[in-house]
Write a protein that holds these residues in place. Sequence first.
Motif, mmCIF file in Angstrom:
data_model
loop_
_atom_site.group_PDB
_atom_site.id
_atom_site.type_symbol
_atom_site.label_atom_id
_atom_site.label_comp_id
_atom_site.label_asym_id
_atom_site.label_seq_id
_atom_site.Cartn_x
_atom_site.Cartn_y
_atom_site.Cartn_z
ATOM 1 N N SER A 73 0.620 -1.061 0.438
ATOM 2 C CA SER A 73 -0.091 -0.285 0.275
ATOM 3 C C SER A 73 0.757 1.167 0.109
ATOM 4 C CB SER A 73 -0.659 -0.162 1.561
ATOM 5 O OG SER A 73 0.086 0.474 2.702
ATOM 6 N N THR A 74 0.065 2.281 -0.254
ATOM 7 C CA THR A 74 1.251 3.584 -0.216
ATOM 8 C C THR A 74 1.650 4.075 0.684
ATOM 9 O OG1 THR A 74 -0.226 4.088 -2.580
ATOM 10 C CG2 THR A 74 0.619 6.012 -0.663
ATOM 11 N N PHE A 77 3.864 2.339 1.590
ATOM 12 C CA PHE A 77 6.335 3.029 1.304
ATOM 13 C C PHE A 77 6.015 3.463 2.093
ATOM 14 C CE2 PHE A 77 7.356 6.113 -1.931
ATOM 15 C CZ PHE A 77 8.571 4.613 -2.293
ATOM 16 N N LYS A 127 -0.693 14.676 1.515
ATOM 17 C CA LYS A 127 -1.456 14.668 -0.244
ATOM 18 C C LYS A 127 -2.020 16.223 -0.223
ATOM 19 C CE LYS A 127 -2.904 10.682 1.150
ATOM 20 N NZ LYS A 127 -4.653 9.403 1.884
ATOM 21 N N SER A 168 8.822 8.644 -5.745
ATOM 22 C CA SER A 168 7.441 8.177 -6.585
ATOM 23 C C SER A 168 6.233 8.060 -5.158
ATOM 24 C CB SER A 168 8.192 6.487 -5.290
ATOM 25 O OG SER A 168 7.790 5.074 -6.190
ATOM 26 N N LEU A 169 6.370 8.742 -3.932
ATOM 27 C CA LEU A 169 5.449 8.703 -2.770
ATOM 28 C C LEU A 169 3.939 9.555 -3.297
ATOM 29 C CD1 LEU A 169 3.606 8.622 -0.312
ATOM 30 C CD2 LEU A 169 4.909 9.845 0.422
ATOM 31 N N GLU A 171 4.010 10.454 -7.334
ATOM 32 C CA GLU A 171 3.232 9.961 -8.107
ATOM 33 C C GLU A 171 2.232 8.996 -7.065
ATOM 34 O OE1 GLU A 171 6.406 8.244 -10.361
ATOM 35 O OE2 GLU A 171 7.270 9.882 -11.392
ATOM 36 N N GLN A 172 2.643 8.130 -6.578
ATOM 37 C CA GLN A 172 1.827 7.131 -6.235
ATOM 38 C C GLN A 172 0.242 8.326 -5.170
ATOM 39 O OE1 GLN A 172 2.361 3.822 -3.893
ATOM 40 N NE2 GLN A 172 4.536 4.053 -4.242
ATOM 41 N N ASP A 174 -1.145 10.451 -6.925
ATOM 42 C CA ASP A 174 -2.475 10.406 -7.782
ATOM 43 C C ASP A 174 -3.460 9.499 -8.105
ATOM 44 O OD1 ASP A 174 -1.540 13.485 -8.287
ATOM 45 O OD2 ASP A 174 -0.111 12.635 -9.885
ATOM 46 N N PRO A 176 -3.804 6.243 -5.193
ATOM 47 C CA PRO A 176 -3.036 5.499 -4.633
ATOM 48 C C PRO A 176 -3.153 4.368 -3.957
ATOM 49 C CG PRO A 176 -3.790 7.740 -2.975
ATOM 50 C CD PRO A 176 -4.262 7.607 -4.374
ATOM 51 N N VAL A 177 -2.859 3.086 -3.948
ATOM 52 C CA VAL A 177 -2.557 1.503 -3.513
ATOM 53 C C VAL A 177 -3.423 1.559 -2.182
ATOM 54 C CG1 VAL A 177 -1.377 -0.908 -3.548
ATOM 55 C CG2 VAL A 177 -0.546 1.434 -5.596
#
Length: 797
Positions: A73-74, A77, A127, A168-169, A171-172, A174, A176-177
């Motif tokens: 998950s984001t 991470f 965020k 990388s975070l 980018e995620q 946008d 989220p996993v």
Amino acid sequence: MTDARRWGRAARRLGIACLLTTACGDGEEASTTAGTTDASTSDGPTSDASETTAGSDASDTDTGTTGDPNCYSTRDFFVDEVWAPLMSKVCLQCHDPTGVAAEVNAKFLLLPPVYPGFIDANLENIKELHGYSFEGVPLLLAKPSALAEHGGGKVLPEGSGEYEALASLLEQLDAPVECPPDAGGDLFADVGLLSPTDTLRKATLHLTGRLPTDDELAAVEDGGEEALALALDELMTEEAFYERLMELFNDVLLTDQFIANSTQTRAVALLNNDQWPNRTPFIDNVMMLSAEERRRINKAVAREPLHLIKYIVREERPFTELLTADYTVFTPDSAWLYGVDITFDDPGDPSELQVGQLATANNGGAGWPHAGVLSSPMWLNRYETTETNRNRHRSRMIYLHFLATDVLELASQAIDPDAGSSIFNPTRNNPVCSKCHKGVDPIAGAFQMFHETDQERLLDPPQWHEEMYSPGFGNEVMPPDEFADGLQWLAAHLANDPRFGLAMTYHVFTGLTGHTPQRYPTDTNALHYDNLLAAWQAQDAYMRGVAATFVGDDHNLKTMIKEIILGPYYRAGSLEKPPDEARAVELQDIGTGRLSTPELLARKIAAVTGVRWDKSNGDEYLLTDYLVLYGGMDSDELTERLGDVNHIMSQVAARMANEVACQATAFDFSKPAGERLLFPLVELTDTADVSEAAIRDNLVHLHRRVLGEELAADDPEITRAFALFSETQSEGAASVASDEEGSESINIVSTCRATVDPNTGVDLPMDQQIIADESYSVRAWMAVVSYLLGDYRFLYE
């Protein structure tokens, strides 16, 4: 068997069983804005980044530790790749709520681990800011890499591993996993949990101080987990459960300070006589009450906040009423003392509870500003204020009790005691002081209707101090027209804060398991840091899940209690194989090896043996003489319990085992076999040389009853216990038979004879009395019972 051998055996078991039980949490602070950095250079959104209160409920939707091993998950991470190596070590130094970034009103603030929910609050803050950029580079990357002006200079070289992880975070964020939730990830992969029946035994003893009945065990044996859940529901309707509940929450509130040492007047003496005129006649004892009556009335007054908790849970009302209740709860005794006119079903029953409201005689009968325990005269006196403290102590306890935040840990550095000596009003004008005071003082202002030296005396009108921060909560200032009802205003905000659910989860978890919540591991260079982090992540996800279930069921505390009992932290009981060093780090706080408190052990002794360990006057040793010596507390001078056995405690346990075995054995044999708790399968005529099978069967019964373990008659444990019985009985009988001078008496020592019922003090019929022990069987069974009562598994849950 000697004490040394018995405790050596216990120590060997301790080495295995202590691998298993736990607790933890995250951190968040509603009084601090987690989003405040200069975004003026951004070519992102034109409006300011919306501020995120540190207490925002980001955890409600987050899934935390994942159940799918292929899903990362984001959030995880962020924890593993960004927070631990970068933000906690580099950024937090300046960007925590008390750092230099906060002093210049930076929008990018990070909450340290002292705040519950700090991970979610920090991720939410990121965020909010990640859309801002400078010359096409996200501002959160441009500033620390010194591409844009940054007060801290260049701390994040472009191209470094930390830089790439943060990129990388962003980018995620946008998309989220999110991953399926899991109660503990792989942490419990090799951990065996207690069976439903074993869990029932543990929970029944803990919650109600009794053993489960045969019918209850049979129902759970047949119905498994579903039947166990139903059995827990039933347990939480018993009066003993509510007594245990008050005991658990007194460990938090500590209001039993006012009944410590069996005092007769301490709680009542605190009250203001002008407001409650019955106070002085009681103190002067104009009614000539007995000492027991005075203790009972004083206890009723002292326990008013605990009675409120009992009522809320018994009626299954939202537990937020702990803070928001516009009423309190009285017994006939406390109603009389406070002069409250309430109708009781049985005015002679000192345990009956009825809802009512306080009124003050010196204010013409004006109503009391009820706000749950916050307005309780006992809570106000337990956490008293002064003319200089100005309710700040009460504010600190509100953070600690109801928001799971220790404000004493918020400062990022030690404070120079002389720092404010040259500054006018340093709590507001000196940044060193104002860092904490801007969160503490507004809550203190909610108590402005109470006098600062006469703890529960009301002021009309309320009075506050203009040089202090305005009353309020977090970023919200209390409207002046709310000052007279400031406590109710504050209570509503506290109850709506997501930290309330976490705080209650932490309290109940600690009460049930004996473990305090784990702290986020901040030292990334610590040995086995990854394992420490894995343990924290698993428990963090678990705690947030329990809190969410509690909140989702309208804050029903019984739901929380059941969730914890059914969960792996309460039920972990065994390992597939001995853990290596790294695995042991993950398991250090997990499992069933919780030392029973003096109160829990006292109830367990009575439940298992049928007798109490008490003194000649009827008081129980573990609740009086040995309450503190056995690791307990008095809510007064001692406010924390010991979780590990020391030498003094081991000696108390050894004495308990010997004296209870002495008292219980002959008394149990004095009853018909069908009524015996300990020896239903043998008679005093059964000796080791002629009745081995019957003795082994009764040893199986004793192990089941005393230790909760199911063994076969030929199990090595039973064989060892049989050897103890056999050697003691045969050697004792031989000594009696060969004693020509009669110095070795066939009679049992007087304190161990069965001549009276130890529970009632009534003499037993002559034909039931047991005085002589020519075969030495009674004393041999005493040795066995003493051996079992001193076992680790009896002393621990």
